[in-house]
Design a protein around this motif. Sequence first.
Motif: not given
Length: 407
Positions: A204-207, A228-230, A290-291, A301-302
Amino acid sequence: MDKLSLEKIRSEFPILSEIIYNKPLVYFDNGATTQKPQCVLDRINYGYKHLNANIHRGVHFLSQRATEAHENARKAVCDFLGADKREEIVFTRGTTEAINLVAFTFGEAFCSEGDEVVVSVMEHHSNIVPWQMLCERKKMTLRVIPMSEKGELDLDAYKNMLNEHTRIVAVTHVSNVLGTVNPVKELIEIAHVHNIPVLIDGAQAVPHIKVNVKELDADFYVFSGHKIYAPTGIGALYAKEKWLNALPPYQGGGEMIAAVTFEKTTYNELPFKFEAGTPDYIGSTALAEALRYVQEIGIENIAAYEHELTVYATERLMEIENMRIIGQADKKSAVVSFLVGNIHPYDIGMLLDRLGIAVRTGHHCAQPLCDSLQIPGTVRASFAFYNTKEEIDVFIQALKRVVGMLL
Ligand code: PMP
């Protein structure tokens, strides 16, 4: 995030235009899995169209192209996590498989009867059960770091828990239920004073926040691509090279060997020793895409925009009578869990669904956490950078209606 870039971002996620029960989809279940941008979908398609051949060992052109793409993806993960060497990145099916890999192999190499493993009360089942299985196998004890009412880990209790029997600490970076961002750098520093290695569950951290495994000095850091969108089915384990060298293989099979005879097998070099079987090279290349996409928007920004969304959602939720926000840590990520009076979270989730709003209800695979809070679960809204304040307004209006029906 300004309106124009937000509109552009949303247009890049085809599923966000879905209509659910005649209502525009409001997707607030990003903690469970994220939606995929067109560039990631294209990358999967491209992979099967232009580089589909089994990797490593292939002498032919396509196999070499696929191998190169897969190994470049490993480098992308390595750079994304701020690791030193691509050899320190092992591709896995996701967080769960990565934790199982460490729990099993570390257990084999370094644990015996009477030893202890430390986890925290706010862990996801995938960072509890593999350690419990290890404890059962080796007759060890699982120790649990408690937390305050706000949902922050009790560091004094943690310090007191570490002793000469502690073999490893496994803690989540961000709680999937409470949103708490744990002070993992400090937790690692404290464990390292006792020479105890630390695994961080970064699912839950990297995204949501910038992660640098070197700065954290994490021994093991794990995450899932799909959050993370992958695509689903791909994730990674970062481990310090010294650990990967010291640990035995996890699964046996092709790819992970150097030479096999019926008398003896020798194992491949890092990281292949831990990657038995045909790897998900389509998934790994889509993960790299994705990355790249996330880095193009900028993780800072995210983080800033998602913080705005989280604060706004929390403020608006408080308009509702008998609202109870579960998890009030000072440092929170893009998750708001809540309960309203005595209404069962499931009822709220089901009715919100009918209004086109996807939230998650239940214990969120953190049953011990819910037990410790003496709650049946929560309703959880979890945000991504493609969500908007307007969607939060729709959600609050719907929630008010639902609560009115259920009270
Ligand atoms: N840890 C945390 C904190 C999570 O939120 C999740 C997924 N909900 C996992 C681990 C497990 O991830 P996966 O199912 O992708 O292996």
